[in-house]
Design a protein around this motif. Sequence first.
Motif, PDB file in Angstrom:
ATOM      1  N   UNK A 113       0.847  -1.203   0.000  1.00  0.00           N
ATOM      2  CA  UNK A 113       0.000   0.000   0.000  1.00  0.00           C
ATOM      3  C   UNK A 113       0.881   1.250   0.000  1.00  0.00           C
ATOM      4  N   UNK A 114       1.916   1.253   0.816  1.00  0.00           N
ATOM      5  CA  UNK A 114       2.818   2.416   0.834  1.00  0.00           C
ATOM      6  C   UNK A 114       3.488   2.601  -0.535  1.00  0.00           C
ATOM      7  N   UNK A 115       3.930   1.492  -1.105  1.00  0.00           N
ATOM      8  CA  UNK A 115       4.639   1.556  -2.391  1.00  0.00           C
ATOM      9  C   UNK A 115       3.755   2.143  -3.493  1.00  0.00           C
ATOM     10  N   UNK A 116       2.478   1.809  -3.442  1.00  0.00           N
ATOM     11  CA  UNK A 116       1.576   2.219  -4.534  1.00  0.00           C
ATOM     12  C   UNK A 116       0.699   3.408  -4.140  1.00  0.00           C
ATOM     13  N   UNK A 117       0.980   4.020  -3.004  1.00  0.00           N
ATOM     14  CA  UNK A 117       0.202   5.194  -2.588  1.00  0.00           C
ATOM     15  C   UNK A 117      -1.249   4.872  -2.300  1.00  0.00           C
ATOM     16  N   UNK A 118      -1.530   3.619  -1.850  1.00  0.00           N
ATOM     17  CA  UNK A 118      -2.918   3.238  -1.537  1.00  0.00           C
ATOM     18  C   UNK A 118      -3.212   3.545  -0.078  1.00  0.00           C
ATOM     19  N   UNK A 119      -4.396   4.078   0.165  1.00  0.00           N
ATOM     20  CA  UNK A 119      -4.772   4.418   1.538  1.00  0.00           C
ATOM     21  C   UNK A 119      -5.499   3.267   2.219  1.00  0.00           C
ATOM     22  N   UNK A 120      -5.929   2.268   1.430  1.00  0.00           N
ATOM     23  CA  UNK A 120      -6.718   1.180   2.028  1.00  0.00           C
ATOM     24  C   UNK A 120      -6.411  -0.143   1.345  1.00  0.00           C
ATOM     25  N   UNK A 121      -6.542  -1.208   2.127  1.00  0.00           N
ATOM     26  CA  UNK A 121      -6.427  -2.587   1.609  1.00  0.00           C
ATOM     27  C   UNK A 121      -7.711  -3.313   1.977  1.00  0.00           C
ATOM     28  N   UNK A 122      -8.325  -3.965   1.002  1.00  0.00           N
ATOM     29  CA  UNK A 122      -9.562  -4.716   1.260  1.00  0.00           C
ATOM     30  C   UNK A 122      -9.239  -6.174   1.548  1.00  0.00           C
ATOM     31  N   UNK A 123      -9.837  -6.708   2.612  1.00  0.00           N
ATOM     32  CA  UNK A 123      -9.644  -8.108   2.997  1.00  0.00           C
ATOM     33  C   UNK A 123     -10.960  -8.859   2.822  1.00  0.00           C
ATOM     34  N   UNK A 124     -10.867 -10.180   2.566  1.00  0.00           N
ATOM     35  CA  UNK A 124     -12.063 -10.937   2.188  1.00  0.00           C
ATOM     36  C   UNK A 124     -12.765 -11.686   3.308  1.00  0.00           C
ATOM     37  N   UNK A 125     -12.542 -11.320   4.569  1.00  0.00           N
ATOM     38  CA  UNK A 125     -13.226 -12.058   5.651  1.00  0.00           C
ATOM     39  C   UNK A 125     -14.739 -11.908   5.522  1.00  0.00           C
ATOM     40  N   UNK A 126     -15.439 -13.041   5.701  1.00  0.00           N
ATOM     41  CA  UNK A 126     -16.894 -13.060   5.522  1.00  0.00           C
ATOM     42  C   UNK A 126     -17.618 -13.143   6.875  1.00  0.00           C
ATOM     43  N   UNK A 127     -18.933 -13.147   6.778  1.00  0.00           N
ATOM     44  CA  UNK A 127     -19.774 -13.302   7.968  1.00  0.00           C
ATOM     45  C   UNK A 127     -19.481 -14.634   8.675  1.00  0.00           C
ATOM     46  N   UNK A 128     -19.198 -15.675   7.871  1.00  0.00           N
ATOM     47  CA  UNK A 128     -18.889 -16.984   8.473  1.00  0.00           C
ATOM     48  C   UNK A 128     -17.566 -16.927   9.239  1.00  0.00           C
ATOM     49  N   UNK A 129     -16.573 -16.221   8.659  1.00  0.00           N
ATOM     50  CA  UNK A 129     -15.298 -16.061   9.381  1.00  0.00           C
ATOM     51  C   UNK A 129     -15.543 -15.339  10.703  1.00  0.00           C
ATOM     52  N   UNK A 130     -16.421 -14.321  10.641  1.00  0.00           N
ATOM     53  CA  UNK A 130     -16.711 -13.549  11.857  1.00  0.00           C
ATOM     54  C   UNK A 130     -17.395 -14.434  12.904  1.00  0.00           C
ATOM     55  N   UNK A 131     -18.364 -15.249  12.464  1.00  0.00           N
ATOM     56  CA  UNK A 131     -19.055 -16.139  13.401  1.00  0.00           C
ATOM     57  C   UNK A 131     -18.067 -17.113  14.040  1.00  0.00           C
ATOM     58  N   UNK A 132     -17.137 -17.637  13.232  1.00  0.00           N
ATOM     59  CA  UNK A 132     -16.117 -18.552  13.772  1.00  0.00           C
ATOM     60  C   UNK A 132     -15.241 -17.832  14.797  1.00  0.00           C
ATOM     61  N   UNK A 133     -14.899 -16.589  14.495  1.00  0.00           N
ATOM     62  CA  UNK A 133     -14.054 -15.812  15.410  1.00  0.00           C
ATOM     63  C   UNK A 133     -14.761 -15.614  16.750  1.00  0.00           C
ATOM     64  N   UNK A 134     -16.065 -15.321  16.694  1.00  0.00           N
ATOM     65  CA  UNK A 134     -16.827 -15.097  17.931  1.00  0.00           C
ATOM     66  C   UNK A 134     -16.916 -16.399  18.736  1.00  0.00           C
ATOM     67  N   UNK A 135     -17.167 -17.508  18.049  1.00  0.00           N
ATOM     68  CA  UNK A 135     -17.239 -18.795  18.761  1.00  0.00           C
ATOM     69  C   UNK A 135     -15.909 -19.135  19.424  1.00  0.00           C
ATOM     70  N   UNK A 136     -14.828 -18.921  18.696  1.00  0.00           N
ATOM     71  CA  UNK A 136     -13.501 -19.199  19.266  1.00  0.00           C
ATOM     72  C   UNK A 136     -13.251 -18.302  20.477  1.00  0.00           C
ATOM     73  N   UNK A 137     -13.677 -17.048  20.388  1.00  0.00           N
ATOM     74  CA  UNK A 137     -13.482 -16.113  21.498  1.00  0.00           C
ATOM     75  C   UNK A 137     -14.308 -16.544  22.707  1.00  0.00           C
TER      76      UNK A 137
END
Length: 326
Positions: A117-141
Amino acid sequence: MTSLPPAVAAVRLAVREALRAAPPGPVLVACSGGADSLALAAAAAFTGPRSGRAVGLVTVDHGLQPGSAARAAAVAAWGATVGLAPAEAVAVRVAGRPGGPEAAAREARYEALVAAAHRHGAAAVLLGHTRDDQAETVLLALARGAGPRGLAGMPARRDLDGVALLRPLLAVGRADTRAACAAEGLSPWEDPHNHDPGYARARVRASALPALVAALGPAVVDNLARTARMLAEDAATLDRLAAAALAASRDGDGLSVPALRDLDAAVRTRVLHAWCRELGAAGAALSHRHVAALDALVTDWHGQGTASLPGGLGVARRGDALRPAL
Ligand SMILES: Nc1ncnc2c1ncn2[C@@H]1O[C@H](COP(=O)(O)OP(=O)(O)OP(=O)(O)O)[C@@H](O)[C@H]1O
């Protein structure tokens, strides 16, 4: 005219909204070649130009599996064919970093994404985590007894070294990212780690979450993700209160016990946690028990000795203050 498949529309809509809220300037999609980030990249390639955004792609080659360099090159080449520019594969070195292999790979990956991002002057990076990843994260927590911060799951935005890491798909189901890929003729790569029962997340994905869905119905996934959103707001409020209380409790290099004693426990333990981090205790190693020992110096004082913190640090009570014990 054939109508747009609903899964493709859902992913594009989520990406459009994220781009609208993103800091100005070019953005990069972090794409592993898996279904989630492939659907994300395809949607960003479509939506970016229509939102007046330059969108590029970065894929990280962790060098941990045979053929990973060729796969990364293929992902980058695909990105270029759908108009993502730059579209680059970046090789990282995972070996020699502290922590387990998964943590080391994650650290190397985020470093590479932010550097790109720094190299290309990008202010943001998009990541592909989904609702299912989030649900798994909450269960693990939940399973490890986390507090609200852990149960808040992954944030929709986190800033790292001046780069906004955005997760546009937290409200989109994994079934939709797969369906979007199928509808667009894309062949996602299946990461073998996602099915390796040696990883707790893979076991949650393969057994724990499906068992909950079978017992309680499909709304469970959405509900867990909603819990995360609600707790994220609560945790942010408590963190703000704690930051103000920490400032008001300072007493030289320590904290004033009478000021701490006046605080609600939920705020006081956050103040103590934040102060431990300031003293140099590593977040991952700092547990509920460490903070409870410090809290006892305030609320259950009976002349006990130094409370120890990770990294050989300690805190002692001296009169009416808590002080770093060197
Ligand atoms: N090798 C990689 N190169 C670039 N980005 C990556 C890479 N691995 C993961 N990411 C980013 O991090 C996100 C989460 O990855 P993770 O491996 O935790 O989940 P996943 O469900 O397997 O995602 P995906 O299906 O997109 O691979 C991905 O969606 C992607 O945006």
